[in-house]
Design a protein around this motif. Sequence first.
Motif, PDB file in Angstrom:
ATOM      1  N   ASN A  67       0.783  -1.176   0.039  1.00  0.00           N
ATOM      2  CA  ASN A  67       0.126  -0.207  -0.014  1.00  0.00           C
ATOM      3  C   ASN A  67       0.854   1.268  -0.083  1.00  0.00           C
ATOM      4  O   ASN A  67       0.429   2.428   0.634  1.00  0.00           O
ATOM      5  CB  ASN A  67      -1.050  -0.211   1.106  1.00  0.00           C
ATOM      6  CG  ASN A  67      -2.170   0.805   0.791  1.00  0.00           C
ATOM      7  OD1 ASN A  67      -2.455   1.075  -0.394  1.00  0.00           O
ATOM      8  ND2 ASN A  67      -2.775   1.141   1.848  1.00  0.00           N
ATOM      9  N   GLY A  68       1.853   1.235  -0.582  1.00  0.00           N
ATOM     10  CA  GLY A  68       2.685   2.310  -0.834  1.00  0.00           C
ATOM     11  C   GLY A  68       3.732   2.682   0.185  1.00  0.00           C
ATOM     12  O   GLY A  68       4.619   3.544   0.108  1.00  0.00           O
ATOM     13  N   GLN A  69       3.684   1.807   1.354  1.00  0.00           N
ATOM     14  CA  GLN A  69       4.777   1.930   2.339  1.00  0.00           C
ATOM     15  C   GLN A  69       5.904   1.235   2.055  1.00  0.00           C
ATOM     16  O   GLN A  69       6.198   0.181   1.580  1.00  0.00           O
ATOM     17  CB  GLN A  69       4.155   1.544   3.467  1.00  0.00           C
ATOM     18  CG  GLN A  69       2.894   2.145   4.145  1.00  0.00           C
ATOM     19  CD  GLN A  69       2.893   3.564   4.113  1.00  0.00           C
ATOM     20  OE1 GLN A  69       3.826   4.111   4.797  1.00  0.00           O
ATOM     21  NE2 GLN A  69       2.204   4.299   3.434  1.00  0.00           N
ATOM     22  N   PRO A  70       7.396   1.819   2.698  1.00  0.00           N
ATOM     23  CA  PRO A  70       8.394   1.107   2.582  1.00  0.00           C
ATOM     24  C   PRO A  70       8.429  -0.092   3.539  1.00  0.00           C
ATOM     25  O   PRO A  70       7.844  -0.107   4.506  1.00  0.00           O
ATOM     26  CB  PRO A  70       9.457   2.040   2.883  1.00  0.00           C
ATOM     27  CG  PRO A  70       8.702   3.180   3.729  1.00  0.00           C
ATOM     28  CD  PRO A  70       7.279   3.193   3.230  1.00  0.00           C
TER      29      PRO A  70
ATOM     30  N   ALA B 141      19.513  -5.456  -0.237  1.00  0.00           N
ATOM     31  CA  ALA B 141      20.081  -6.145   0.887  1.00  0.00           C
ATOM     32  C   ALA B 141      21.151  -5.445   1.642  1.00  0.00           C
ATOM     33  O   ALA B 141      21.094  -5.553   2.983  1.00  0.00           O
ATOM     34  CB  ALA B 141      20.989  -7.342   0.253  1.00  0.00           C
ATOM     35  N   ARG B 142      21.533  -4.454   1.009  1.00  0.00           N
ATOM     36  CA  ARG B 142      22.423  -3.337   1.706  1.00  0.00           C
ATOM     37  C   ARG B 142      21.724  -2.442   2.475  1.00  0.00           C
ATOM     38  O   ARG B 142      22.174  -2.171   3.636  1.00  0.00           O
ATOM     39  CB  ARG B 142      23.398  -2.515   0.487  1.00  0.00           C
ATOM     40  CG  ARG B 142      24.025  -1.482   0.977  1.00  0.00           C
ATOM     41  CD  ARG B 142      25.326  -1.254   0.276  1.00  0.00           C
ATOM     42  NE  ARG B 142      26.208  -0.143   0.687  1.00  0.00           N
ATOM     43  CZ  ARG B 142      26.836  -0.009   1.612  1.00  0.00           C
ATOM     44  NH1 ARG B 142      27.290  -1.091   2.363  1.00  0.00           N
ATOM     45  NH2 ARG B 142      27.430   1.066   1.891  1.00  0.00           N
ATOM     46  N   MET B 143      20.642  -1.990   2.028  1.00  0.00           N
ATOM     47  CA  MET B 143      19.736  -1.109   2.734  1.00  0.00           C
ATOM     48  C   MET B 143      19.058  -1.912   3.686  1.00  0.00           C
ATOM     49  O   MET B 143      18.327  -1.456   4.697  1.00  0.00           O
ATOM     50  CB  MET B 143      18.584  -0.478   1.930  1.00  0.00           C
ATOM     51  CG  MET B 143      19.411   0.515   0.759  1.00  0.00           C
ATOM     52  SD  MET B 143      18.284   1.302  -0.119  1.00  0.00           S
ATOM     53  CE  MET B 143      17.022   0.238  -0.851  1.00  0.00           C
ATOM     54  N   ALA B 144      18.885  -3.120   3.727  1.00  0.00           N
ATOM     55  CA  ALA B 144      17.856  -4.063   4.597  1.00  0.00           C
ATOM     56  C   ALA B 144      16.594  -3.510   4.573  1.00  0.00           C
ATOM     57  O   ALA B 144      15.840  -3.647   5.680  1.00  0.00           O
ATOM     58  CB  ALA B 144      18.576  -4.026   5.933  1.00  0.00           C
ATOM     59  N   ALA B 145      16.048  -2.827   3.408  1.00  0.00           N
ATOM     60  CA  ALA B 145      14.648  -2.437   3.316  1.00  0.00           C
ATOM     61  C   ALA B 145      14.505  -2.143   1.865  1.00  0.00           C
ATOM     62  O   ALA B 145      15.367  -2.247   0.952  1.00  0.00           O
ATOM     63  CB  ALA B 145      14.580  -1.030   4.114  1.00  0.00           C
ATOM     64  N   CYS B 146      13.221  -1.843   1.486  1.00  0.00           N
ATOM     65  CA  CYS B 146      12.849  -1.544   0.374  1.00  0.00           C
ATOM     66  C   CYS B 146      11.678  -0.742   0.176  1.00  0.00           C
ATOM     67  O   CYS B 146      10.805  -0.487   0.714  1.00  0.00           O
ATOM     68  CB  CYS B 146      12.410  -2.810  -0.636  1.00  0.00           C
ATOM     69  SG  CYS B 146      12.052  -2.390  -2.263  1.00  0.00           S
ATOM     70  N   ASP B 147      11.875   0.272  -0.795  1.00  0.00           N
ATOM     71  CA  ASP B 147      10.690   1.420  -1.001  1.00  0.00           C
ATOM     72  C   ASP B 147      10.151   1.041  -2.364  1.00  0.00           C
ATOM     73  O   ASP B 147      10.894   0.697  -3.275  1.00  0.00           O
ATOM     74  CB  ASP B 147      11.432   2.738  -0.791  1.00  0.00           C
ATOM     75  CG  ASP B 147      10.376   3.879  -0.920  1.00  0.00           C
ATOM     76  OD1 ASP B 147      10.243   4.441   0.262  1.00  0.00           O
ATOM     77  OD2 ASP B 147       9.785   4.040  -2.083  1.00  0.00           O
ATOM     78  N   PRO B 148       8.760   1.158  -2.412  1.00  0.00           N
ATOM     79  CA  PRO B 148       8.150   0.869  -3.853  1.00  0.00           C
ATOM     80  C   PRO B 148       8.529   1.745  -4.878  1.00  0.00           C
ATOM     81  O   PRO B 148       8.442   1.552  -6.011  1.00  0.00           O
ATOM     82  CB  PRO B 148       6.649   0.904  -3.669  1.00  0.00           C
ATOM     83  CG  PRO B 148       6.369   1.397  -1.964  1.00  0.00           C
ATOM     84  CD  PRO B 148       7.705   1.694  -1.405  1.00  0.00           C
ATOM     85  N   THR B 149       9.357   2.893  -4.407  1.00  0.00           N
ATOM     86  CA  THR B 149       9.889   3.604  -5.595  1.00  0.00           C
ATOM     87  C   THR B 149      11.012   3.405  -6.060  1.00  0.00           C
ATOM     88  O   THR B 149      11.727   3.979  -6.950  1.00  0.00           O
ATOM     89  CB  THR B 149       9.743   5.292  -5.389  1.00  0.00           C
ATOM     90  OG1 THR B 149      10.800   5.394  -3.906  1.00  0.00           O
ATOM     91  CG2 THR B 149       8.444   5.704  -4.663  1.00  0.00           C
ATOM     92  N   LEU B 150      11.623   2.253  -5.404  1.00  0.00           N
ATOM     93  CA  LEU B 150      13.142   1.973  -5.805  1.00  0.00           C
ATOM     94  C   LEU B 150      13.431   1.540  -7.316  1.00  0.00           C
ATOM     95  O   LEU B 150      12.339   1.014  -7.847  1.00  0.00           O
ATOM     96  CB  LEU B 150      13.553   0.898  -5.094  1.00  0.00           C
ATOM     97  CG  LEU B 150      14.849   0.173  -4.927  1.00  0.00           C
ATOM     98  CD1 LEU B 150      15.908   1.026  -4.157  1.00  0.00           C
ATOM     99  CD2 LEU B 150      15.155  -0.901  -4.463  1.00  0.00           C
ATOM    100  N   GLY B 151      14.377   2.362  -7.874  1.00  0.00           N
ATOM    101  CA  GLY B 151      14.623   1.863  -9.330  1.00  0.00           C
ATOM    102  C   GLY B 151      14.446   2.774 -10.262  1.00  0.00           C
ATOM    103  O   GLY B 151      14.816   2.629 -11.271  1.00  0.00           O
TER     104      GLY B 151
END
Lengths: 498, 325
Positions: free
Chosen positions: B143-146, B242-252
């Motif tokens: 739902n848009g959240q990291p 893996a480096r950030m240990a997280a992901c945001d839906p806007t990644l890339g």
Amino acid sequence: MANTAPVLEFKNINKSFSGVSVLKDVSFQVRRGEIHALIGENGAGKSTLMKILSGAHTKDSGDVFIDDERVEIQNPSHARELGVSIIYQELSLIPQLNAEENVFLGSLPTRNGFVDWKTVEKEAKRVFALVNLNINTKVPVRELSAAKRQLIEVARSLLHNAKIIIMDEPTSSLTNNEVGALFASIRHMKEQGITVLYISHKLEELFTICDTITVLKDGVITGQRSVKDVTKQDLIRMMVGRDLQNYYLSRQPKIGDVALECKHLNNGRQVRDVSFSVRKGEIVGFAGLVGAGRTETMRSIFYADKLESGEIWVDGKQVHIDAPLSAIKHGIAFATEDRKTQGLVLCLPIAHNTTLASLWTIAGKHGLLDSKKETALTKDYIEKLTLRTTGPDQKVMYLSGGNQQKVVIAKWLNSGAKIYIFDEPTRGIDVGAKADIYQLMSKLADDGAAIIMISSELPEVLGVSDRIIVMHEGRIMGEVTKEEATEELVMTYAFGGS
Amino acid sequence: MNAEVELRKVSKLTKILETVGIELALLALIIISGVMEPKFIRSSNVINVLRQVSVTGVIAVGMTLVIINNGIDLSVCGIVGLSGMVAIILQPQGTLFAVACALAVGAVSGVINGFCISQGLAPFIMTMAMDTVLRGLAYLTSNGQPVAGVTDAYKFLGAGYMGSFMLDGKVIGLPTPVVIFILVSLLAHVMLSRTPFGRHIYSVGGNAEAARLSGISIKKTKMIVFAISGFLAALSSIMLTARMAACDPTLGTGYNVDAIAAAVIGGTSMSGGEGKIYKTVIGAMIITIMSNILNMVNVNPYVQQVVKGLIIFVTVYADNWKKTH
């Protein structure tokens, strides 16, 4: 209506390309308001003459007169100013625009900076009436038939007051009904005093539409006749009947078993119930006019196009070919008509093109390619085919036409084919390379390969083939042995029999 | 005769420039950067640059295959976004499962791209549509959240080190992404230059009709090439998340530009049939080093973007000039 004064006159026109003389002392007159046919074999010089008239080429010597005035035609727009307009086979209309917009393309009248649509409509109506064209001028022209698009193009030239219209094979893409409508329009134009120069391979239609016929052969005028006092046989005799040149090899073919047999092949209008066979050691020439369905037949066999129905037998066994790859696996090679768009990857080196259809021949360890082997075998072909190049790494785009054709041949030789289809193998290549290619084909045949050669050059078909099959409008019209083959006989079949 | 000799000399020089011009440009850039800012050649910065190159470089390798095949893949951005989200969300199900699913997202998107394009859709539009769909799906997963939180094994793929070597008198390890990038580049290079499939990529890209009439399947080639591109975009996303240990839906977002730029600067022909993996690697390094050094000398980041655009423009312009003269 036809006035006797000449609207156009050629006097002693000469033209040569890099030393090869294409037009020799060509002189003839065209009367105002007549429909004048210009005919001749492929390469007789018709298009060159028309290109000189329309400003695409310049003549080497001689004079052109329009309305008794000597003119030096500089370029296509100058030709248009002089009232000469050429209608090409590939139309130059913009498919998304409507008829009016196309007619006024590049010359829209304006008032205060805006398009003056009233004038457009009025003028368009005038020129469409000249060509007897009744259409909805508001729909995009892509929705109109080919015949109507052609007339729109004619109308466009009339807008700029053309008095001489050149039509190059105008009926080649039309259906019978459309041809009738086109002829009606041409006659209508004639009544308005417009002169039409008509180029066509279809002899029958000349008798329906034309007044006068001028025949060109090898760059020389061999006659000008009124349609009333000439027969089809006369015209064929005037178009052919030259001495055969001597660079064809005389060979004693060792004919073996049937290598390829095709039964009742069908593919649309272009391939209709075609059956023939080719034996090992034999060169079979396929003659016919452009558009007779020869290329389409071969493309269906190779599955370059989908085959609708029919059987293909290789070495006495029926085979199922459902992709070019399976044709290759059955030992069939297809050197296509247009080597640049269909035969070669121009941006890749000779070596990569040589192994394009047969990468398995350079398979090395671990699924990798053996590039040393590739270089070696390419060098071999370069030597064997006397290919002029800086080496296997040279990109084929930098080679001459003849050398490119040799790369195509190397590609198929390397695939280990037993049945070779050559479509116009010597088109656009010089005499030396031609002789090399004839020699190669005859050597291949002597080594037991079956060879099919499509050619539109009659002397070549007669000089190279052991047997000639002639096609006309998608069907095989006749088969001629080497002994009985004459240019006249082949042309008679090519024009649909007598 | 003399003029001809002259001409040959000139053409020899242009030939040298054509073959190693890009290598010389990289060398010049490194020297200039080192002179401008001594910190540039510190080991920490070198490792930093290599790490950055790896993330965009892996995508650029796939993009190079696609462009040689006479296509373009704009969907790599969306693939990075969605596969990253999938990888992080699936962490509780195990590292291997999460990685496999992320890679599958990339490969399957690529296969769909390749299939539709082989049916006649324009690569630009097809992959743009795919990109939009994937980006939307990425938002939908959370739902848009990291999302955050990864296993140790997963973290190793982005932040870990493999082996060790001496630099500046200190022992340092090679980051995992750098090792992955080197391996991917080597494999792609061997595949492209030494296998039958590599030849298929070049010939379908250079002249699809001639390739087809030589027995090569256009459909199969395109599907595999786009699948590889999608797979590599997902791999890049794994290294990044893996480096950030997280992901945001806007990644890339915008990664396709860097990947295309690297390939084009490396001399890959936009009309297909020409290009080399190692040249793309150099192209990717030029882009990364350029923004790295501009950062170090405190150039406004907005100016950096202008510079990047100009570099792409200049290379393409020079290439075009070469072709028309």
